[in-house]
Enzyme design. Sequence first.
Site, short mmCIF file in Angstrom:
data_model
loop_
_atom_site.label_atom_id
_atom_site.label_comp_id
_atom_site.label_asym_id
_atom_site.label_seq_id
_atom_site.Cartn_x
_atom_site.Cartn_y
_atom_site.Cartn_z
N SER A 1 -0.07 4.60 -9.17
CA SER A 1 -0.39 3.94 -7.89
C SER A 1 -0.55 2.43 -7.95
O SER A 1 -0.67 1.79 -6.91
CB SER A 1 -1.67 4.54 -7.31
OG SER A 1 -1.39 5.74 -6.63
N LYS B 1 -8.54 -3.09 -2.31
CA LYS B 1 -7.99 -1.79 -1.90
C LYS B 1 -9.10 -0.99 -1.23
O LYS B 1 -10.23 -0.95 -1.74
CB LYS B 1 -7.44 -1.05 -3.13
CG LYS B 1 -6.69 0.24 -2.78
CD LYS B 1 -6.07 0.90 -4.03
CE LYS B 1 -5.36 2.20 -3.69
NZ LYS B 1 -4.80 2.86 -4.88
N SER C 1 0.07 4.43 -4.37
CA SER C 1 -0.81 4.34 -3.21
C SER C 1 -1.30 2.94 -2.90
O SER C 1 -1.73 2.67 -1.79
CB SER C 1 -2.01 5.25 -3.42
OG SER C 1 -2.86 4.74 -4.44
#
Lengths: 93, 494, 494
Positions: free
Chosen positions: B175, B76, B151
């Site tokens: 997230s 990420k 997210s």
Amino acid sequence: MDVRYVARLARLDLSDEEAGLYQRQLDRLLEHVRRLQELDVSHVAPTAQVVPLTNVLRDDANRPSLEREQALAGAPAREGAFFKVPQIIGDEE
Amino acid sequence: MIRRSATEIAAAVNARQAAAVEVLEAQLARVEQMEPQIGAYLAKTEELARACARRVDERIAAGASLPLAGVPLAVKDNMCLAGTVTTAGSKILQGWVAPYTATAVQRLLDAGCVPVGKANLDEFAMGSSCENSALGTTRNPWDPERVPGGSSGGSAAAVAAREAALATASDTGGSIREPAAFCGVVGMKPTYGRVSRYGLIAFASSLDQIGPIARTVEDAARMYDVMAGHDPMDSTSLPRPAEPTAGGLRRDLHGLRIGLVREFATKDLGEEIDAVYQSAYRQLAALGAEIVDVALPHAEYGLATYYLIAPAEASSNLARFDGVRYGPRGNGTNVQEMYARTRAAGFGPEVKRRILIGTYALSSGYYDAYYVRAQKARTLMAGDFEKAFGACDLIACPAASSPAFPFGAKGDDPVAMYLMDFYTIPMSLAGLPALSVPCGFASDGTAGARELPLGLQLVAPLYQEARLFGAAHAYEQATRFTLDRAPAGLEGVR
Amino acid sequence: MSDGARYEAVIGIECHVELKTSSKMFCGCRNEFGGEPNRQLCPVCLALPGALPVPNRLAIEHVVRAGLAFGAQIPVASKFDRKNYFYPDMPKNYQISQYDLPLTTGGVVRYRRADGSEGSCRLTRIHLEEDTGKSTHLGSGDGRIAGSTHSLVDFNRAGVPLMECVGEPDIRTPEDAVAFLEFLRLTFLYLGISDVKMEEGSLRCDANVSIRPAGTSAFGTKTEIKNMNSFRSVARALEYEIARQRRVLAEGGRIVQETRGWDESEGVTHSMRSKEQAHDYRYFPDPDLVPLTLDGAWIEGLRGSVGFTPIAAYDRLQRGGGLSVAQVRQIVEDPALTRFLLETLERKPGDDAFAQATANWLLSDVARILGREGISIDGQELLTPANLGELVELASGGTVTSKTAKELLERMMAGGGSPKEIVAREGLAQLSDPSAIASVVDEVIAANDKSVADYKAGKENAIKALVGQVMKVSKGKANPQLAESLLRERLAQS
């Protein structure tokens, strides 16, 4: 909430359009968060951290630093070995 | 090979049945093929990946056995990986090359993972759809017209589309769990403090936690085992040893009491979705769990609490993005003007909203009424869970209130978007370990909508990650919703 | 009635003290003055995205020691807070500091003025924070920020542990302000917790000044004075500011609450900015750090190391009365010298003459040799409180002449050893036996006709020349008084 005042504190330039939009959106959010006023928290301690830790400390020992060029590599403006910034003026809000 | 699980890939590489460099080349080809459709990555890191893969093969040749040997990994993009551009999905970090590697990522590399690329995310991990990324659009592999969740949308989409076997993700209010649910993969948020935050670009420090996204519970458990553990670089890292979880995966749920939360009734989510969750709960019982009723009376205040605490911390954490030491700089004749223009141009609307609300919540005259009150509500929330876990060993509930929604569906009403996190926020506030495991499919009722995966959220008491993975594995193996079914149109893609 | 009689000044001092540690407050970079710019930086102190602070235990202990030395209370619970404001030399744009739970509260600084009289000032608190980087202002021609076009920033100092001591407004005169600062500085020097060099910025102070009609208790409007770079400039700035405020009031004006900068070259204070509008620092507990618990055992362990303070030393040295105020002040300035002297004096407690003689030796002959060799008293091991004490006893008791004693000191400082043993081994004891000196006296009288004749002709000075000859022939061992009386005796007879 005075979105202009808060934006100055946060160093965010806002256009009039943005200021209006955020004012509306944030007023709505604040309306939602005001629900917390319903709670009786008079005998409740605040939680800043959920980990049950205290005194997490480090011995006074050195670790390697970055190479200077690594430290300066991201700088949008530099002069020699220094970070360069425009004229510094007072930080009054 | 890349269609196999991480566990299988590692076994093959360790047994020298496959070389890490071969796995990587196949993976890179797959990424090349899928990216135009999915857009999971902000950047590919082939060069670093090839070096890592060669190193893995050398270590294996030298007799090493690595828990994640040769496993392709998506990182990420809010996690630092030395030498790679690390942006947190924000224009304010565009082009910034991290000079150091996050602890959790380093542990994965040391364990044999091969970093394929940096996965897209909502800017600074603020969002539930990945639409807030300033640098790219990620599509849901199950329906390209829909969001992957957020997210960690890039991470979930990459794993679902077989663009990586594993992905790092981070969870502040949901997230990891929400995008995992949207993309039909497994996503797990550990107990706060289990995985080091060092090198994770902070959103809300007291809530942020790194966790795994994988296609199977076993893969997620193995990845968690590698990442977890004390790190002296993070003051909030738990010193207690993290018990390995991968060895404790179960086939049944006998002896476990699973609590269903009174306040989380699924009736209002629509008939189809309600049916999926009711079936999931029955399945838990069928596996031997005793189903009990528990209450989280303060859960309804979760959103309000979270949307004060997280933005308050964020407003301070994001102050460092000022155009002095890194990132693009706005013009200004003096430094104050430069700050305001840099930040105005560098941050997207959602980040600005959160900085504004957070700054307000901390500002003089409002601090006690907003921030401190939210911290007290947080205490109440943790107390709710403590009481609930007196009556049960795990809690089961939805991971999100709907399946993946179409792009733009939430309009410009931030509160509507925030409601996506209704089921995930209370656990974040209490610091609890929780995961989302696929539990079925539903359409959202719109005409012609495809079937989309839903996620069952399991929640454990603090530190009980082993119990969490164990139960999730039993459920996953009994149901196999996404083990035997890939996103439509992607099955045949090699 | 003069202005001076009508008004009294009320002064409160705030000091920032950089602590002496190997590493910075929250990271392992070197804490070192004067390094090449931007070389002592890491992700933490440069505030790179994702970096996290871990506090330095020694810095915390230094602050607790400082508090204990002034009799402050050490609260059980303490914590770090973020103070949010934007400034280019502060990398995170917040400073990790302490807001409502400082490491120490209360305490009293006792000090001595130049005339030896005693004063005291209460402390409000001492807390721990981190220093900022340093900016060099260009384009204004004189290095000042006013009129500059841009600035260059060196972040080496950013993150250096910084202790802030806040004094109560107990001080009434510039003289007392300086005496207070001197004892504050010396205390930190004695504790070894800071270099306290104003010229290097490791000690910086600001003063709050107001005036009020003598005999009243309400405070007047205060101004804050900054940029005082030496104790002398503190005295000058305070004198100027008090006079300025008197003048303003005498002219019917009003004091404006503001920050004023001291201009050393012009000898005036200038208004810097209005403080009417308070800053909104948005303090909140740093979520990257966990609370501190200052338990009893930890504090007691530190208490053992704070017994040696300048005010205690001053009291001990002055109590006996053997030393002048000037001598005491001169000695107390140097913690190593003070420690050495006090240890030496333990040989003869309560002996004022011994104290006086030892102080004289240390301040004159010992100081001269140390100065010549370029070392400090604690930078050598040959001269010890034990052998110096012996030497003082030998000299004061007349066992050796003062000339021999000085030679002995040189030999001790070059090769160590006990002066008693040297004297015994080499027969350096003073000749005080008349029969032993008599032969030398006779020899000198026989060999110095001219001086003998001069003496007899009434030239009194001639006796000095003859004594000198006796000393020369006896190699300095003869007791000069005895030699003179024997000479006079013999010359009177002849």
